[in-house]
Design a protein around this motif. Structure first.
Motif, short mmCIF file in Angstrom:
data_model
loop_
_atom_site.label_atom_id
_atom_site.label_comp_id
_atom_site.label_asym_id
_atom_site.label_seq_id
_atom_site.Cartn_x
_atom_site.Cartn_y
_atom_site.Cartn_z
N VAL A 1 -1.51 6.35 0.49
CA VAL A 1 -0.69 5.53 -0.39
C VAL A 1 0.52 5.06 0.40
CG1 VAL A 1 -1.41 6.69 -2.52
CG2 VAL A 1 0.59 7.52 -1.27
N VAL A 2 1.31 4.19 -0.19
CA VAL A 2 2.58 3.74 0.40
C VAL A 2 3.69 4.33 -0.45
CG1 VAL A 2 4.04 1.74 0.84
CG2 VAL A 2 1.60 1.60 1.30
N THR A 3 4.65 4.97 0.21
CA THR A 3 5.79 5.53 -0.49
C THR A 3 7.04 4.75 -0.13
OG1 THR A 3 4.77 7.71 -0.44
CG2 THR A 3 7.13 7.63 -0.90
N CYS A 4 7.69 4.22 -1.15
CA CYS A 4 8.91 3.43 -0.98
C CYS A 4 10.04 4.19 -1.68
CB CYS A 4 8.74 2.05 -1.59
SG CYS A 4 7.33 1.13 -0.97
N GLY A 5 10.82 4.91 -0.89
CA GLY A 5 11.84 5.75 -1.51
C GLY A 5 11.17 6.81 -2.35
N GLY A 6 11.47 6.83 -3.64
CA GLY A 6 10.85 7.78 -4.54
C GLY A 6 9.66 7.22 -5.29
N SER B 1 -0.07 2.91 -5.03
CA SER B 1 -1.48 3.15 -4.70
C SER B 1 -2.10 1.84 -4.20
CB SER B 1 -2.23 3.62 -5.95
OG SER B 1 -2.28 2.57 -6.90
N PRO B 2 -3.23 1.95 -3.54
CA PRO B 2 -3.93 0.71 -3.14
C PRO B 2 -4.22 -0.19 -4.34
CG PRO B 2 -4.88 2.59 -2.01
CD PRO B 2 -3.90 3.13 -3.02
N ARG B 3 -4.51 0.39 -5.49
CA ARG B 3 -4.77 -0.40 -6.69
C ARG B 3 -3.55 -1.23 -7.08
NH1 ARG B 3 -7.35 2.32 -11.81
NH2 ARG B 3 -9.21 1.41 -10.96
#
Length: 88
Positions: A68-73, A77-79
């Protein structure tokens, strides 16, 4: 190569790619009132088209590697990334 083949020497590239994806997510980028990603340029649709392609391609590799991609908190998800690309 890092996501699919787990080439550890390329691990930094996921961080760079994730940072770029985070910069595109709603709340951190400029969008028109109708929800179109907006960048000051002569041909905004060229930017939107190439960015949508990139979002879809990255989401494909994230899915395959179960990442997944985490941006800060916030985690995307790919979806969610595919949904944003399709809205464009």
């Amino acid at each position: 190569a890092f996501l699919v083949s787990k080439v550890q020497s390329l691990a930094d590239f996921k961080g760079h790619a994730d940072s770029f994806i985070c910069s595109l997510m709603p709340g951190s980028s400029k969008y028109t009132p109708g929800g179109l990603l907006y960048k000051l340029s002569d041909s905004n649709m060229q930017y939107v088209t190439s960015t949508s392609f990139l979002l879809l391609t990255y989401a494909k590799y994230l899915t395959k590697s179960h990442k997944v991609v985490t941006c800060g908190g916030t985690t995307f998800s790919p979806r969610k990334i595919r949904t944003l690309a399709k809205k464009q």
